[in-house]
Enzyme design. Structure first.
Site, PDB file in Angstrom:
ATOM      1  CG  ASP A  87      32.703  40.948  56.651  1.00  0.00           C
ATOM      2  OD1 ASP A  87      32.963  41.468  57.733  1.00  0.00           O
ATOM      3  OD2 ASP A  87      32.441  39.742  56.511  1.00  0.00           O
ATOM      4  CG  ASP A 117      30.201  39.580  45.625  1.00  0.00           C
ATOM      5  OD1 ASP A 117      30.217  39.583  44.384  1.00  0.00           O
ATOM      6  OD2 ASP A 117      31.033  38.960  46.318  1.00  0.00           O
ATOM      7  NE  ARG A 173      23.862  28.259  20.794  1.00  0.00           N
ATOM      8  CZ  ARG A 173      23.135  27.225  20.360  1.00  0.00           C
ATOM      9  NH1 ARG A 173      22.372  26.555  21.219  1.00  0.00           N
ATOM     10  NH2 ARG A 173      23.152  26.868  19.096  1.00  0.00           N
ATOM     11  CG  HIS A 196      37.108  37.999  36.652  1.00  0.00           C
ATOM     12  ND1 HIS A 196      36.918  36.659  36.427  1.00  0.00           N
ATOM     13  CD2 HIS A 196      37.547  38.117  37.922  1.00  0.00           C
ATOM     14  CE1 HIS A 196      37.252  35.986  37.512  1.00  0.00           C
ATOM     15  NE2 HIS A 196      37.636  36.843  38.434  1.00  0.00           N
TER      16      HIS A 196
HETATM   17  O1  F6P Z   1      33.670  38.912  45.617  1.00  0.00           O
HETATM   18  C1  F6P Z   1      33.788  39.453  44.348  1.00  0.00           C
HETATM   19  C2  F6P Z   1      33.856  38.349  43.309  1.00  0.00           C
HETATM   20  O2  F6P Z   1      33.937  38.962  42.034  1.00  0.00           O
HETATM   21  C3  F6P Z   1      32.722  37.353  43.368  1.00  0.00           C
HETATM   22  O3  F6P Z   1      31.526  37.842  42.811  1.00  0.00           O
HETATM   23  C4  F6P Z   1      33.340  36.201  42.636  1.00  0.00           C
HETATM   24  O4  F6P Z   1      32.765  34.970  43.004  1.00  0.00           O
HETATM   25  C5  F6P Z   1      34.764  36.253  43.073  1.00  0.00           C
HETATM   26  O5  F6P Z   1      35.022  37.582  43.492  1.00  0.00           O
HETATM   27  C6  F6P Z   1      35.762  35.887  42.014  1.00  0.00           C
HETATM   28  O6  F6P Z   1      37.038  35.884  42.570  1.00  0.00           O
HETATM   29  P1  F6P Z   1      38.366  35.740  41.718  1.00  0.00           P
HETATM   30  O7  F6P Z   1      38.720  37.118  41.222  1.00  0.00           O
HETATM   31  O8  F6P Z   1      39.361  35.227  42.692  1.00  0.00           O
HETATM   32  O9  F6P Z   1      38.095  34.809  40.581  1.00  0.00           O
END
Ligand code: F6P
Length: 372
Positions: free
Chosen positions: A125, A150, A286, A292
């Site tokens: 967005d 997200d 744990r 990522h």
């Molecule tokens: O908006 C996508 C996202 O993967 C979120 O879920 C996460 O908080 C953020 O981007 C992480 O961003 P970056 O790649 O800058 O660490």
């Protein structure tokens, strides 16, 4: 008039960029745009590198995308061949020396130098809003294609990347379950999602979690502990808890790692919960932070399918003279809505919606002290 690689005379040159955080399925969308533009209309597609950064660079960083450049296994590949950035608002650009500069004119000039008739932005967005403003300044129609793991873009049931991210999170639960069982442990899985809980909720239900915590629904530590004790009392000595990174502490404070260009980076709620639950339950705990991993890898079938439908529709909208529209997925079909319906909105989890009802119906603890 230019002629493309099929030798077709064409007047349209469309720009294409990916912007914001990457995810699986972006390359499938790039492929779809290029194939539809060339096969359907004989147009030329210019791929812009690294989002708006490519338009600020001099010379502008862009290259023609051909059927060859989007051929082969591109539909299967994660990431984006165009590169992307998720920081650097051109209207308030933070320079290396800390000063904030309006560089929007450079982006508009970059668009002008490419002689584009339209721009397709594959982004969230925020990216779509920014690029729309810039395109208006440059008098270029813009069409948006929503992407984000997200899944919080308004008006669309699916954004590109969500399905793959959920599959990764679900697989993580599949892998955590046997080791949890072997050691009689409680496993906490922290997943992404910024301020919404779609990944946590969908993965938690699909992956057989006992507890799902999402930013949209408050929880209590005693509620979680009660649920885990109930599981144990019934004879199962292990359990799975999924928490969205954007969940706050019990009092609602976000748990953050650091600030990145003014935006807090979430992370650490899993460890926060583990440290507090240790005092309330007997089982070892744990924590796994998925991070990522959720954004990489091969796109799922659904992400490829939606990306393909979105790409074709976006090009068709340009052919119909559309501007400031966003392609969306509604009721099992591709559609489009004005960007104004999407801009500034967030599609959060509906606490009264099907997925929350399903989780509660299965006896999961999802906050609000609704445990079975
Ligand atoms: O908006 C996508 C996202 O993967 C979120 O879920 C996460 O908080 C953020 O981007 C992480 O961003 P970056 O790649 O800058 O660490």
């Amino acid at each position: 008039m230019t002629s493309n690689q099929l030798g077709v005379q064409t007047g349209k040159r469309i720009g294409l960029m990916t912007s914001g955080g990457d995810c699986a399925g972006l390359n499938a969308a790039i492929r779809a745009v290029v194939r539809r533009a060339i096969h359907g209309y004989g147009w030329t597609v210019i791929g812009i590198k690294d989002g708006s950064a490519g338009l600020m660079a001099r010379p502008v960083e862009a290259e023609e995308l051909t059927l060859l450049s989007v051929g082969g296994d591109l539909i299967r590949r994660g990431g984006t061949i165009l590169g992307t950035i998720n920081k650097g608002d051109p209207f308030a650009y933070k320079m290396a020396d800390g000063s904030v500069v309006d560089r929007s004119g450079e982006v508009v000039e970059g668009l002008r130098q490419l002689s584009l008739d339209a721009l397709i932005v594959i982004g969230g967005d925020g990216s779509m809003r920014l690029l729309s403003r810039l395109c208006q300044l440059g008098n270029i129609p813009m069409i948006g294609i929503p992407k984000t793991i997200d899944n919080d873009v308004a008006e669309t049931e699916y954004a590109i990347g969500f399905d793959t991210a959920v599959s990764v999170a679900c697989e993580a639960l599949d892998r955590l379950a046997p080791t949890a069982a072997s050691h009689h442990r409680v496993m906490i899985l922290e997943v992404m999602g910024r301020d919404v809980g779609h990944i946590a909720l969908t993965a938690g239900v699909s992956g057989g979690a006992d507890v799902i915590l999402i930013p949209e629904i408050p929880y209590s530590l005693t509620g979680i502990a009660n649920r885990l004790q109930t599981v144990s009392a019934r004879g199962r000595k292990h359990a799975l808890l999924v928490v969205a990174e954007g969940c706050g502490t019990e009092t609602g404070d976000k748990v953050t790692q650091d600030r990145d260009g003014g935006r807090a980076r979430y992370g650490g709620i899993g460890q926060y919960l583990a440290e507090r639950l240790e005092d309330l339950i007997e089982a070892e705990i744990r924590v796994t932070v998925l991070g990522h991993v959720q954004r990489g890898g091969m796109p799922s079938m659904r992400d490829r399918m939606i990306a393909s439908a979105f790409g074709v529709r976006a090009v068709d909208l340009i052919a119909q003279g559309g501007a400031d529209l966003v392609v969306v997925w509604k009721n099992g079909d591709v559609d489009d809505v004005p960007l104004s319906h999407v801009a500034g909105q967030t599609r959060a989890v509906d606490p009264d919606g099907t997925m929350v009802k399903t989780a509660k119906g299965l006896g999961l603890y999802v906050g609000n002290d609704s445990s079975a």
